[in-house]
Scaffold this motif. Structure first.
Motif, PDB file in Angstrom:
ATOM      1  N   HIS A 120      -0.700   3.200   3.947  1.00 12.30           N
ATOM      2  CA  HIS A 120      -0.151   1.941   3.454  1.00 12.30           C
ATOM      3  C   HIS A 120      -1.201   1.102   2.734  1.00 12.30           C
ATOM      4  N   MET A 124       2.047  -2.439  13.231  1.00 17.87           N
ATOM      5  CA  MET A 124       3.206  -1.605  12.889  1.00 17.87           C
ATOM      6  C   MET A 124       2.992  -0.146  13.271  1.00 17.87           C
ATOM      7  N   MET A 140      -4.521   1.346   7.881  1.00 24.01           N
ATOM      8  CA  MET A 140      -3.445   2.328   7.709  1.00 24.01           C
ATOM      9  C   MET A 140      -3.652   3.031   6.380  1.00 24.01           C
ATOM     10  N   HIS A 154      -3.492  -0.862   4.021  1.00 23.85           N
ATOM     11  CA  HIS A 154      -3.770  -2.181   4.566  1.00 23.85           C
ATOM     12  C   HIS A 154      -4.405  -2.083   5.950  1.00 23.85           C
TER      13      HIS A 154
HETATM   14 CU   LIG Z   1       1.450  -0.254   7.477  1.00 20.36          CU
END
Ligand SMILES: [Cu+2]
Length: 163
Positions: free
Chosen positions: A108, A135, A105, A110
């Protein structure tokens, strides 16, 4: 008390309405999206690819990596299975390569805790299981092709994963 508690809810509704309008051209098949609330985190994100079977990307070394199939289609939250076909500049299937798929991602910073499993099927086809996207949001799937005696090459497919 009541009024201030309601306000965030009203705001969220307004955002959801805008989001569903923005993506209605791509996935509106006639129904006015009855039960599914529009929670798309990346409906307007221009970095994403729109999934179609056969979506192809070229590496810098002129390999073509085609996403032939996805289960579910388009890719969704949690577990996905993907089928890639790798061909060379002449259109010849590439077998004997080591393929790896890395979900990440970018917004993010990660990845996924699960490492995808790659199974060569012959004919340039590689089945990839356990592409786990925990997610919603924009996920980048980097496909790295390592052939014997050739520098590794990669392509990236980016998908908006809905919540
Ligand atoms: Cu994420």
């Amino acid at each position: 008390m009541t009024r201030s508690a309601l306000r965030p809810y009203v705001l969220a509704l307004a955002v959801a309405t805008v989001a569903s309008t923005a993506c209605s051209s791509s996935d509106d098949t006639g129904s006015s999206s009855g039960g599914t609330p529009a929670t798309s985190a990346c409906a307007r994100d221009t970095r994403k690819d729109i999934y179609t079977a056969g979506l192809a990307k070229q590496t810098s070394g002129a390999l073509s990596v085609k996403l032939m199939d996805a289960t579910p289609a388009p890719p969704a939250k949690q577990s996905n299975a993907l089928t890639f076909v790798v061909t060379d500049a002449a259109g010849k299937p590439v077998d004997g390569a080591t393929l790896s798929v890395t979900p990440f991602m970018p917004d993010h910073g990660h990845g996924s805790s699960v490492k995808p499993t790659v199974t060569p099927m012959g004919g340039g086809t590689y089945d990839v299981a356990n592409v786990y996207l925990p997610m919603p949001g924009l996920w980048r799937l980097t496909v790295t092709v390592q052939m014997p005696n050739v520098a590794a090459q990669d392509v990236a497919f980016s998908f908006c994963i809905e919540g």
